[in-house]
Design a protein around this motif. Structure first.
Motif, short mmCIF file in Angstrom:
data_model
loop_
_atom_site.label_atom_id
_atom_site.label_comp_id
_atom_site.label_asym_id
_atom_site.label_seq_id
_atom_site.Cartn_x
_atom_site.Cartn_y
_atom_site.Cartn_z
N VAL A 16 -29.73 -35.92 55.49
CA VAL A 16 -30.13 -36.00 54.08
C VAL A 16 -29.93 -34.66 53.38
O VAL A 16 -29.34 -34.58 52.29
CB VAL A 16 -31.59 -36.47 53.95
CG1 VAL A 16 -32.08 -36.34 52.52
CG2 VAL A 16 -31.73 -37.91 54.43
N VAL A 17 -30.40 -33.57 54.01
CA VAL A 17 -30.27 -32.25 53.40
C VAL A 17 -28.80 -31.86 53.29
O VAL A 17 -28.38 -31.27 52.29
CB VAL A 17 -31.07 -31.20 54.19
CG1 VAL A 17 -30.84 -29.80 53.62
CG2 VAL A 17 -32.56 -31.53 54.16
N ALA A 18 -28.00 -32.19 54.30
CA ALA A 18 -26.59 -31.84 54.28
C ALA A 18 -25.86 -32.55 53.13
O ALA A 18 -25.01 -31.95 52.44
CB ALA A 18 -25.94 -32.20 55.61
N VAL A 19 -26.18 -33.81 52.89
CA VAL A 19 -25.55 -34.54 51.78
C VAL A 19 -25.91 -33.90 50.44
O VAL A 19 -25.05 -33.68 49.58
CB VAL A 19 -25.97 -36.02 51.81
CG1 VAL A 19 -25.60 -36.71 50.50
CG2 VAL A 19 -25.32 -36.74 52.98
N LEU A 20 -27.19 -33.57 50.25
CA LEU A 20 -27.61 -32.91 49.02
C LEU A 20 -26.96 -31.53 48.90
O LEU A 20 -26.57 -31.10 47.80
CB LEU A 20 -29.14 -32.77 48.99
CG LEU A 20 -29.92 -34.09 48.95
CD1 LEU A 20 -31.41 -33.82 49.05
CD2 LEU A 20 -29.61 -34.87 47.68
N PHE A 21 -26.83 -30.83 50.02
CA PHE A 21 -26.19 -29.51 50.06
C PHE A 21 -24.75 -29.61 49.57
O PHE A 21 -24.28 -28.80 48.77
CB PHE A 21 -26.25 -28.97 51.49
CG PHE A 21 -26.40 -27.48 51.57
CD1 PHE A 21 -25.92 -26.64 50.59
CD2 PHE A 21 -27.03 -26.91 52.67
CE1 PHE A 21 -26.07 -25.26 50.67
CE2 PHE A 21 -27.20 -25.53 52.77
CZ PHE A 21 -26.71 -24.71 51.77
N VAL A 22 -24.03 -30.62 50.07
CA VAL A 22 -22.64 -30.80 49.67
C VAL A 22 -22.55 -31.03 48.16
O VAL A 22 -21.69 -30.47 47.48
CB VAL A 22 -22.02 -31.99 50.43
CG1 VAL A 22 -20.66 -32.37 49.82
CG2 VAL A 22 -21.84 -31.63 51.91
N ALA A 23 -23.47 -31.85 47.61
CA ALA A 23 -23.45 -32.13 46.18
C ALA A 23 -23.69 -30.86 45.36
O ALA A 23 -23.00 -30.61 44.37
CB ALA A 23 -24.51 -33.17 45.85
N VAL A 24 -24.66 -30.04 45.78
CA VAL A 24 -24.96 -28.80 45.06
C VAL A 24 -23.77 -27.85 45.11
O VAL A 24 -23.39 -27.24 44.10
CB VAL A 24 -26.21 -28.13 45.64
CG1 VAL A 24 -26.40 -26.72 45.08
CG2 VAL A 24 -27.45 -28.97 45.34
#
Length: 339
Positions: A273-281
């Motif tokens: 979950v954090v990695a997906v949000l990280f990619v978006a940011v």
């Protein structure tokens, strides 16, 4: 007359036996196959009922590794549903949605130009070691992002295209890249935090920057120091998200050293979950630094930015730099003519 009660009793007994056989026939049918042979896998008890009665079903083994004896772990089915269904939808919506928003922003607003045009004078913004730390973190993150997305979406996107044999080799190589590049990411994150944390402390001017639209509204000027509020948000998200993916990632890389199966499942959920949000940011960060804003890439490309760009986007920091130049004298100018 004495025979009549006896015959009545026999009739009632036969009827009772028939009722019992009729009630048991579904169970007998389940326990027998089409040819009448016993079905060893059949059960008259619903599977869900068994799982509720015994949350963990495990056997007895000779080796001293207790977790290896687990036969069924119902919580694993919830994790599998998350990994194979929910994560796919969540990841696709977040990443594709971010790309769509950035594309719409480019089509609507275009590239943010330097309003006054280029001045022809350069201001030193980042030193060589700062740029090295940034690019070490950036390149390692891109590699981690691509190889991590392969774990989540590879079977859906790549496998049908390149086939199972090529996908197997690619995924194995991606796993090794993901694991070993993670160490470079840790080093890079530590360096950029040590170098820039003092410049990313929130200040009152950051509120003013947000009120003025962060530089995206051409009619308003957004004041900022060395880093504006948007860059500070990226910095603190990178720090918090980086710690989360690092800790959860190493729990997965070295399984069962510090946690059990349930802990491993939680670590995988957090990591994904954090990695997906990280990619978006980071997609947004890359867009602003390249297509979105004229002159921004030069800060990390050469370490120098145009004087007018600095006035428009980091005026408070520029004032400090020019004050240092005046105090240092003409021998050490901070603003130099562009070549």
């Amino acid at each position: 007359m004495t025979k009549l009660p006896t015959r009545a009793g026999l009739v009632f007994g036969a009827l009772a036996i028939s009722v019992l056989l009729a009630a048991a026939s579904p169970a007998l049918a389940q326990q027998s196959g089409p040819d009448g042979a016993p079905n060893p896998t059949a059960s008259v008890v619903n599977e869900q009922t068994l799982l509720e009665q015994a949350p963990r079903i495990q056997g007895r083994i000779d080796i001293p590794d207790e977790k290896a004896s687990v036969l069924i772990q119902p919580a694993g089915r919830e994790w599998d549903y998350f990994h194979e269904v929910l994560l796919h939808w969540f990841g696709a919506l977040v990443i594709v949605g971010t790309i769509a928003i950035l594309g719409a922003a480019y089509l609507i607003m275009g590239r943010i130009r330097i309003s006054a045009g280029r001045s022809g004078r350069k201001v030193h913004r980042f030193g060589a070691f700062e740029r090295f730390s940034h690019w070490l973190t950036a390149v390692s993150f891109v590699l981690l992002g691509l190889t991590g997305l392969n774990i989540t979406f590879g079977k859906i996107v790549l496998l049908p295209v390149i086939g199972p044999e090529a996908f197997s080799g690619l995924s194995q190589a991606a796993k090794y890249v993901h694991n070993f590049v993670s160490f470079a990411f840790v080093v890079g994150l530590v360096l950029i935090v040590a170098l820039w944390i003092k410049d990313n402390i929130p200040r009152k001017v950051d509120v003013d920057w947000m009120k003025q639209g962060g530089g995206f509204i051409k009619s308003k000027h957004a004041p900022a120091g060395r880093f504006n509020a948007g860059e500070k948000l990226v910095f603190w998200f990178a720090l918090g998200g980086g710690v989360a993916v690092i800790v959860s990632g190493y729990l997965l890389m070295f399984p069962f050293y510090a946690t059990n199966i349930a802990g491993m499942q939680i670590a995988q959920v957090v990591h994904a979950v954090v990695a997906v949000l990280f990619v978006a940011v980071i997609l947004g960060h890359i867009y602003i630094g390249t297509l979105g804003m004229e002159g921004a890439f030069e800060a990390m490309g050469t370490g120098e930015v145009d004087l007018n760009w600095a006035k428009e986007h980091h005026d408070l920091w520029l004032a400090e730099q020019l004050a240092k130049e005046r105090s240092a004298g003409p021998a050490q100018p901070s603003a130099t003519p562009a070549e």
